[in-house]
Design an enzyme around this catalytic site. Structure first.
Site, short mmCIF file in Angstrom:
data_model
loop_
_atom_site.label_atom_id
_atom_site.label_comp_id
_atom_site.label_asym_id
_atom_site.label_seq_id
_atom_site.Cartn_x
_atom_site.Cartn_y
_atom_site.Cartn_z
N ASN A 1 93.46 68.30 47.34
CA ASN A 1 92.33 68.92 48.04
C ASN A 1 91.12 68.00 48.07
OD1 ASN A 1 90.84 70.94 49.34
ND2 ASN A 1 91.69 72.53 48.05
N HIS B 1 87.48 51.97 30.16
CA HIS B 1 86.83 50.68 29.93
C HIS B 1 87.00 50.33 28.46
CE1 HIS B 1 84.96 50.38 33.88
NE2 HIS B 1 84.84 51.69 33.81
N LYS C 1 95.51 65.16 26.44
CA LYS C 1 96.75 65.22 25.67
C LYS C 1 97.86 65.78 26.56
CE LYS C 1 94.44 65.91 21.31
NZ LYS C 1 94.13 66.81 20.21
#
Length: 173
Positions: A79, A109, A154
């Site tokens: 979407n 990063h 997770k």
């Protein structure tokens, strides 16, 4: 008239992707898709994007493969306002629905000007609600549902519903 506009939009997006492919953009797509001409699909440094048949990508969606690979299966829908960025690999299996404003990143990063990466996989039939963030290394199981606003860092087992309760302040700071 509505169907004519849809057909013109489908033709324009298909032509746009073919032109990008001719000019060196590594985008592979099935023959029957509904990809908005306002979707931004970008490859860099050998990156690849693959879109299966009968998949839909709304306008304002950004899909970037920077040295990585984004693979979108058959019958998927992404979407508006969503972003998918791969430095390694993001696999979106068949019939996955991704709500508006969702961000999927397979990298972080490292603090030294580089990136750390781990692949992401969204299992068949998964549903990702609006404004979710899927972080690197996550595997979402088949048929799992992620409620709106979730930050997923997770693995999510198959056929699981994940939601996160928001905390509210009792007193303004």
């Amino acid at each position: 008239m509505k169907y004519i506009r849809i057909a013109i939009s489908m033709t324009a997006s298909t032509i746009k992707l073919w032109i990008k492919r001719i000019l060196g953009c590594r985008v592979k797509f099935g023959w029957i898709n509904l990809i908005s001409p306002f979707a931004y699909i970008y490859t860099e440094g050998g990156g690849r994007v693959s879109v299966g048949n009968k998949s839909g990508i709304s306008g304002g969606v950004e899909i970037k493969a920077k040295h990585g690979c984004v693979s979108i299966g058959n019958g998927c829908f992404i979407n508006r306002g969503s972003m998918v960025v791969a430095h390694e690999r993001i696999d979106i299996e068949d019939n996955v629905t991704i709500g508006p404003g969702t961000y999927i990143y397979d990298h972080d990063h490292d603090g030294c000007g580089g990136y750390t990466t781990k692949p992401i996989r969204l299992g068949k039939g998964a549903w990702i609600g609006a404004n979710c963030v899927i972080l690197k290394g996550v595997r979402i199981g088949e048929g799992a549902v992620i409620a709106a606003g979730g930050v997923i860092n997770k693995d999510v087992p198959p056929k699981t519903v994940v939601y996160q309760k928001r905390q509210t302040l009792e007193k303004p700071i």
